[in-house]
Write a protein that holds these residues in place. Structure first.
Motif: not given
Length: 163
Positions: A42-51, A53-57
């Protein structure tokens, strides 16, 4: 097989105990590894979204999925905490079922009147296994699969006839 025979004393066929429990394909230590690997995936694709607003969504949905998986596996473990113990001595056969929730269920009959019955097609499941003695008939190994119940039936017939 998810059952174990115990004899007391070792070479005495008239005193024995049989313990049955549900099969566990995912042990507790493997559960931890599975949940850790799931969190990593789960964390691997989220790393690309750090910083962004999509990460928080997306984060609440991933967290909800992880929590749901954790909860479902824990509920499955709790429901599978069933233990059946059949203890036979010179005169008595005593079956105790420890349920995960609810009361302890017990059955007792004269050992020499206890019979094992296999219902290949007539029961709620294939190879439905019961013990009959006294005025009651009780199910044994409801959580076992059809092949395990068939093997247990043969073993129980031999054990109850051995005197």
């Amino acid at each position: 097989m998810p059952y174990e025979w115990t004899q007391e004393p070792p070479h005495d066929k008239s005193h024995w105990q049989l313990c049955l429990w549900p099969y566990r394909s995912l042990l507790r230590k493997d559960f931890v590894l599975f949940m850790g690997a799931t969190a990593l995936i789960i964390a691997l694709p989220l790393i690309t979204l750090v910083g962004t607003i999509i990460l928080w969504a997306l984060l609440p949905f991933f967290a909800l999925m992880f929590w749901g998986l954790w909860t479902a596996l824990n509920i499955s473990y709790r429901r599978g905490e069933v233990l059946e113990e059949l203890t036979v001595d010179d005169t008595t056969a005593h079956l105790t079922r420890h349920n995960p929730k609810g009361p302890l269920q017990e059955w007792e009959a004269n050992r020499y009147w206890v019979t094992v019955h296999l219902h290949p097609k007539g029961g709620p499941v294939e190879n439905y296994l019961t013990l009959r003695g006294g005025d009651r008939e009780v199910e044994l190994g409801a959580f076992l699969d059809a092949a395990e119940r068939l093997t247990l039936y043969d073993d129980l017939r031999r054990a109850l006839r051995a005197d």
